[in-house]
Scaffold this motif. Structure first.
Motif, short mmCIF file in Angstrom:
data_model
loop_
_atom_site.label_atom_id
_atom_site.label_comp_id
_atom_site.label_asym_id
_atom_site.label_seq_id
_atom_site.Cartn_x
_atom_site.Cartn_y
_atom_site.Cartn_z
N ALA A 150 -5.80 1.47 3.22
CA ALA A 150 -4.54 1.79 2.53
C ALA A 150 -4.50 1.09 1.18
O ALA A 150 -4.90 -0.08 1.06
N GLY A 151 -4.01 1.78 0.19
CA GLY A 151 -3.85 1.19 -1.14
C GLY A 151 -2.39 0.92 -1.42
O GLY A 151 -1.52 1.75 -1.11
N ILE A 152 -2.09 -0.24 -1.96
CA ILE A 152 -0.71 -0.59 -2.31
C ILE A 152 -0.54 -0.35 -3.80
O ILE A 152 -1.24 -0.93 -4.63
N ILE A 153 0.40 0.52 -4.16
CA ILE A 153 0.62 0.89 -5.55
C ILE A 153 2.10 0.77 -5.88
O ILE A 153 2.96 0.90 -5.00
N ALA A 154 2.41 0.53 -7.15
CA ALA A 154 3.81 0.35 -7.53
C ALA A 154 3.93 0.24 -9.04
O ALA A 154 2.95 -0.01 -9.75
N HIS A 155 5.17 0.37 -9.52
CA HIS A 155 5.45 0.02 -10.92
C HIS A 155 5.47 -1.50 -11.03
O HIS A 155 5.62 -2.22 -10.04
N VAL A 156 5.30 -2.00 -12.23
CA VAL A 156 5.20 -3.44 -12.45
C VAL A 156 6.48 -4.14 -12.00
O VAL A 156 7.59 -3.62 -12.18
N GLN B 276 -9.63 -6.30 -2.57
CA GLN B 276 -9.73 -5.92 -1.17
C GLN B 276 -9.36 -7.07 -0.25
O GLN B 276 -9.67 -8.22 -0.51
N ALA B 277 -8.67 -6.74 0.84
CA ALA B 277 -8.40 -7.72 1.90
C ALA B 277 -8.33 -6.98 3.23
O ALA B 277 -8.07 -5.77 3.27
N ALA C 215 -1.54 5.71 1.15
CA ALA C 215 -1.02 4.85 0.08
C ALA C 215 0.31 4.26 0.53
O ALA C 215 1.05 4.88 1.29
N ILE C 216 0.57 3.06 0.04
CA ILE C 216 1.87 2.41 0.25
C ILE C 216 2.51 2.29 -1.12
O ILE C 216 2.06 1.50 -1.96
N LEU C 217 3.53 3.09 -1.38
CA LEU C 217 4.21 3.09 -2.66
C LEU C 217 5.40 2.14 -2.58
O LEU C 217 6.32 2.35 -1.79
N VAL C 218 5.37 1.10 -3.41
CA VAL C 218 6.43 0.09 -3.39
C VAL C 218 7.39 0.37 -4.54
O VAL C 218 6.98 0.58 -5.68
N ILE C 219 8.70 0.36 -4.22
CA ILE C 219 9.73 0.61 -5.22
C ILE C 219 10.79 -0.49 -5.10
O ILE C 219 11.22 -0.82 -3.99
N SER C 220 11.19 -1.03 -6.22
CA SER C 220 12.22 -2.07 -6.22
C SER C 220 13.58 -1.46 -5.93
O SER C 220 13.95 -0.44 -6.51
N ALA C 221 14.35 -2.11 -5.05
CA ALA C 221 15.68 -1.62 -4.71
C ALA C 221 16.65 -1.80 -5.86
O ALA C 221 17.73 -1.17 -5.88
N LEU D 274 -6.75 -3.41 3.04
CA LEU D 274 -5.80 -3.23 1.95
C LEU D 274 -6.53 -3.26 0.61
O LEU D 274 -7.37 -4.13 0.38
N LEU D 275 -6.21 -2.34 -0.26
CA LEU D 275 -6.70 -2.35 -1.63
C LEU D 275 -5.48 -2.49 -2.53
O LEU D 275 -4.68 -1.55 -2.68
#
Length: 641
Positions: free
Chosen positions: A6-12, A60-61, A95-101, A72-73
């Motif tokens: 799984a890749g973790i992706i997000a805006h800064v 990578q981990a 993919a894991i898309l992270v978004i700030s609340a 995890l990438l």
């Protein structure tokens, strides 16, 4: 045990790396919860990453939760390094898309969503920082459903009836089955997620480990392990160099087993197989299908390359739009060029070039933060201190009509003639090559020489000499001589055929200059709307007011504008809004240049004087070769189309 990459992706600043640290901590991979602001995060091991507090390249981990082995990438969040993120996507299961609340969907989030769709990556969403003042997870969910997909659904165990109904509505067959039985099997839900018909949403605060266990449980329950071929195949997703200068080719094995010392490419063996966990690695004798690792000993690999039975994956969504010349300041140009070539090996988008006439090094970048990182890398890794000029926009050229270009190369004892069909291609598609020529006309060997020549050159347009794009070039005819033709002859004839065709189109006004455009999102106080609209119009941009904005204290203006006009506009916005306005810029690709006549006039480019890209041909008469102007080539050609 189920194995997932799984890749973790997000805006800064969404908390992407913090989520990675939380997942590793809860799985026992690390005993201490690393933090980006403390400079001790497990997945930002590089010195520059610690200094900057951002992820610059993917890392990578590995972590294990009961029956789930998760690789995890962690990918860069800053838009300037989106090319690194794009390289990772084709090797992911999920993919894991992270978004700030608090920040919600940002411009770079939209870019990431577009990339996820392009590469068809199943996606889980984690809304982070839900405990921060101003957090509004419900508003973020509504925005996700409105902008991205109505199938972005909160997953809270056990799944409620409303959630099950919404899941069932994602597929007609599943809905009919659900209406008949009143039940949805877990297997069906997993399949819908894998097919990108459902996007599960989880939420919490990674820094405080809130919601992490529920998210881990969701990943364990709702993911599917990918099937793999028995034959060896792998995909390259990253090139890097370790602290001893060893070149590393990062791959995911997609089938079979990779063995140490195996010949991966002609003359290139996998000397050592490494499996990384953060900055540390273990050496293994094999890497099985599904796993990720790094190989030493390979010198010609590149991101997106397929190894074994895998095909190459073009990575062309993220493109540089700026070009800079290096100010050497007394530095040996050969030393600097060598160092930049190594960085280009790691980041192909840099496209480092040496300009012989100007005696300058040029490189291409996505944004100015990337430029600062390059400067620091050169200083820290190679001891080189350089500066750059103010930079220029990267223009491209294309065509708007079909033409047959002819190239003829016949100095004494040489012979080749090539006919190419040039026609407009798909916008954003680059250059495509094809052959529609019978082997009865041109032998297979000669056709291979022509196609290789087409692939090996960056073809230039004839308006300002910018790279040619969005064009299809097809070999349709030609002639060789069994006695006199050699490989170099077809190369010369091929290049001349491309340029001759372009000159014919230029003569009839069917060549077009392209420039990069931004998609922008401007959030400002309503009292500044008039000023903003006037600015956008002056920049040759388009705009649309957000009519359904529920927050009356701000107005959102979206639209498009040329990069050359808007690249410095963020500073202007900050000035006239006293720091309250927010401008998000996302490169949307290339469109017709808004001031093409001005750019062409200022370039002073003479295509017939560009000897490295000449449109003229060489014919032979009375035992001697003589040049023929491009306009006269069709009438003198030896082959009729």
């Amino acid at each position: 045990m189920k194995r997932i990459v799984a890749g973790i992706i997000a805006h800064v600043d969404a908390g992407k790396t913090t989520l990675s640290e939380a997942l590793l901590y809860r799985g026992g991979t690390q005993r201490q919860f690393g933090r980006v602001d403390n400079g001790d995060s497990f997945l930002d091991p590089d010195t520059l990453e610690k200094q900057r507090g951002i992820t610059i390249s993917s890392h990578q981990a590995s972590v294990t939760y009961n029956d789930l082995a998760l690789t995890l990438l962690d990918t860069p969040g800053h838009v300037d390094f989106a090319g690194q993120t794009e390289q990772v996507l084709p090797v992911l299961d999920y993919a894991i898309l992270v978004i700030s609340a608090t920040d919600g969907i940002q411009g770079s989030t939209r870019t990431l969503w577009r990339l996820l769709k392009k590469y068809q990556v199943p996606t889980f969403i984690f809304i982070n920082k839900t405990d921060v003042v101003g957090a509004n997870p419900l508003k973020v969910i509504q925005a996700l459903q409105s902008e991205f997909s109505s199938a972005c659904l909160p997953f809270t165990e056990p799944l409620t009836t409303d959630t099950l109904e919404n899941i069932a509505m994602a597929d007609d067959n599943v809905l009919n089955s659900y209406l008949d039985s009143g039940n949805l099997k877990d297997k069906t839900i997993r399949q819908l997620i894998a097919e990108r018909k459902i996007f599960p949403i989880y939420s919490g605060t990674a820094l405080k480990l809130t919601g992490i266990d529920d998210f881990i449980a969701g990943l364990s329950k709702w993911t599917i392990e990918a099937p793999f071929s028995p034959n060896f195949q792998a995909r390259v997703f990253k090139i890097s160099h370790d602290n001893k200068g060893e070149r590393l080719t990062w791959i995911r094995v997609l089938g079979g087993t990779l063995k140490a010392k195996a010949e991966i490419l002609p003359g290139e063996k996998a000397n050592q197989l490494r499996v990384y966990n953060g900055a540390k690695f273990t050496v293994q004798q094999t890497i099985p299908a599904g796993d990720v690792g790094a190989i030493t000993g390979l010198t010609s690999t590149f991101p997106g390359q397929g190894l074994g039975k895998a095909r190459d994956q073009p990575l062309n969504e993220i493109q540089p739009v700026l070009s800079y010349a290096v100010k050497l300041n007394g530095v040996d140009p050969h030393k600097c060029l060598s160092a930049l070539r190594e960085l280009e090996d790691e980041e192909p988008h840099l496209n480092v070039q040496w300009s012989d006439p100007l005696q300058e090094i040029h490189l291409q970048i996505i944004g100015e933060v990337q430029l600062e990182i390059i400067q620091q890398l050169l200083r820290q890794r190679y001891g080189i201190n350089i500066e750059f000029n103010q930079g220029n926009i990267l223009y491209k050229e294309t065509i708007t009509s079909k033409v047959i270009g002819i190239g003829h190369f016949e100095p004494l004892r040489h012979y080749a003639e090539v006919h190419l069909l040039l026609e407009p291609g798909k916008s954003g598609g680059g250059i495509k090559f094809a052959s529609d020529c019978s082997v009865d006309i041109l032998s297979h060997n000669w056709q291979e020489q022509i196609m290789t020549s087409l692939h090996n050159k960056e073809h230039r347009g004839v308006l300002i000499g910018a790279p040619l794009t969005d064009t299809k070039i097809t070999l349709i005819n030609g002639r060789g001589s069994i006695v006199h033709s050699v490989g170099g002859d077809f190369r010369e004839a091929t290049y001349r055929a491309v340029r001759q065709g372009l000159m014919m189109l230029k003569q009839t006004g069917q060549c077009k200059l392209l420039e990069p455009w931004y998609h922008f999102r401007l959030t400002i106080d309503p009292k500044h709307v008039g000023r903003a609209i006037n600015d956008i119009q002056q920049m040759a941009g388009t705009f649309k007011l957000n009519s359904d904005n529920s927050n009356s204290s701000t107005t959102v203006i979206t639209g498009t504008a040329p990069v050359t006009e808007m690249r410095k506009y963020a500073q202007i916005v900050r000035a006239y809004t006293h720091g309250q306005g927010q401008l998000e810029l996302t490169v949307m690709g290339y469109q017709e240049c808004h001031n093409a006549k001005e750019i062409i006039a200022n370039a002073h480019y003479n295509p017939t004087a560009d000897l490295a890209n000449t449109p003229d041909s060489v014919f032979c008469s009375h035992g001697a070769g003589y040049p023929v102007n491009w306009e006269q080539v069709p009438s003198k050609a030896h082959v009729l189309d």
